[in-house]
Design an enzyme around this catalytic site. Sequence first.
Site, PDB file in Angstrom:
ATOM      1  N   ARG A 223       0.914  -0.959   0.080  1.00  0.00           N
ATOM      2  CA  ARG A 223       0.117  -0.047   0.138  1.00  0.00           C
ATOM      3  C   ARG A 223       0.825   1.151  -0.137  1.00  0.00           C
ATOM      4  O   ARG A 223       2.033   1.212   0.652  1.00  0.00           O
ATOM      5  CB  ARG A 223      -0.980   0.050   1.458  1.00  0.00           C
ATOM      6  CG  ARG A 223      -2.141  -1.057   1.515  1.00  0.00           C
ATOM      7  CD  ARG A 223      -2.990  -0.492   0.217  1.00  0.00           C
ATOM      8  NE  ARG A 223      -4.369  -1.521   0.273  1.00  0.00           N
ATOM      9  CZ  ARG A 223      -4.433  -2.483  -0.562  1.00  0.00           C
ATOM     10  NH1 ARG A 223      -3.838  -2.566  -1.512  1.00  0.00           N
ATOM     11  NH2 ARG A 223      -5.715  -3.155  -0.371  1.00  0.00           N
ATOM     12  N   HIS A 271      -2.111   1.150  -9.498  1.00  0.00           N
ATOM     13  CA  HIS A 271      -2.607   0.068  -8.543  1.00  0.00           C
ATOM     14  C   HIS A 271      -3.301  -0.901  -9.394  1.00  0.00           C
ATOM     15  O   HIS A 271      -4.420  -1.150  -8.952  1.00  0.00           O
ATOM     16  CB  HIS A 271      -3.656   0.648  -7.519  1.00  0.00           C
ATOM     17  CG  HIS A 271      -3.903   0.119  -6.445  1.00  0.00           C
ATOM     18  ND1 HIS A 271      -3.963   0.379  -5.034  1.00  0.00           N
ATOM     19  CD2 HIS A 271      -4.073  -1.392  -5.951  1.00  0.00           C
ATOM     20  CE1 HIS A 271      -4.288  -0.506  -4.244  1.00  0.00           C
ATOM     21  NE2 HIS A 271      -4.272  -1.623  -4.713  1.00  0.00           N
TER      22      HIS A 271
END
Length: 308
Positions: A223, A271
């Site tokens: 992340r 992402h």
Amino acid sequence: MSLVYKADPARGAEWAALLAAKRPDLPFHVWPDTGDAAAVRFLAAWVPPADLMGTFPNLEVLFSVGAGVDQFDLSALPPQVPLVRMVEPGIIDAMAEYATMSVLALHRDLPAYLVQQREERWKQIRVRTAASRGVGVLGLGELGQAVLARLAPFGFRLSGWSRSRKAIPGVACHAGAAELPAFLAGCDILVCLLPLTAETRGFLHAGLFAQLPPGAGLVNVGRGGHLVQQDLLAALDSGRLSAAVLDVAEPEPLPAGHPFWRHPRILLTPHIASQTQPETAVEALLANLDRHARGERMLGLVDRARGY
Ligand code: NAP
Ligand code: GLV
């Protein structure tokens, strides 16, 4: 008794078709349609509604449509509602693929060659053997272990680090804070696949970079919150790190003009390292509903105390 899906609507339509074929007896709605909210027992969400129990007073299970659960406020979830993250082969396979691509790109100096190509410069960098290089993975869960298995045939020295000790053939496994320095010292390329928790926020920082071999490469597929951005920029400037592949950022998307966009030694993707695949995700969710109905432990049940 119904199931509501609250995430990307295009993929929601795929879930609807799959569920209609596999479980026609289970009423299914794609948010903002909920049908009778009092009948909703199961919610599959990327981000749940703000007032979860006010919206679905009879909710029995909250499913994350992703592998990570950092987007949920665990303290706001009622204790009687289990949170279950997505463990399904589609996410795992795509992550193994992306991480392998990234490790090979760093190993074979792709960031440097992309710069040289733009500059019309023909300059060879000495090719190093895979056997001479160490690749380490932070996080030996579903994804970390799959990445290591996919990397195995290339011949790198493989290692991994996790909270609890693992035994993985062909991988030097390290556990806990005490073994982190020895792990880092062997990582010419470091892949982050930790979950984002209070303990791991800011984990990729200057102090950690200083323990890697000089000129190491970094892959962050965990992340954005794992990375201290200024520390990465400083480490790239000083040569402590040679290059980085970043699939995640904070915030997402990065704002216009952010230094990562045009940094010559950062490869940035939006992402997409892996995504939940509707076909296999629906299978995984239905298998968990069956476990739930039988009173068994569901696969991917989140331990709230640990945060993952
Ligand atoms: P997982 O199965 O829960 O594995 C997490 C691993 O991290 C475990 O090995 C765990 O150790 C270790 N860990 C957690 N906290 C730690 C700590 N404080 N110190 C040391 N080790 C720690 O999770 P996963 O399915 O592999 O997914 C990992 C993460 O990948 C997700 O949370 C998500 O953030 C990210 N992800 C990214 C993408 C993308 O497209 N970029 C896609 C999917 C997932 P133990 O084994 O000892 O518990
Ligand atoms: C994606 O990042 C996921 O957590 O599945």
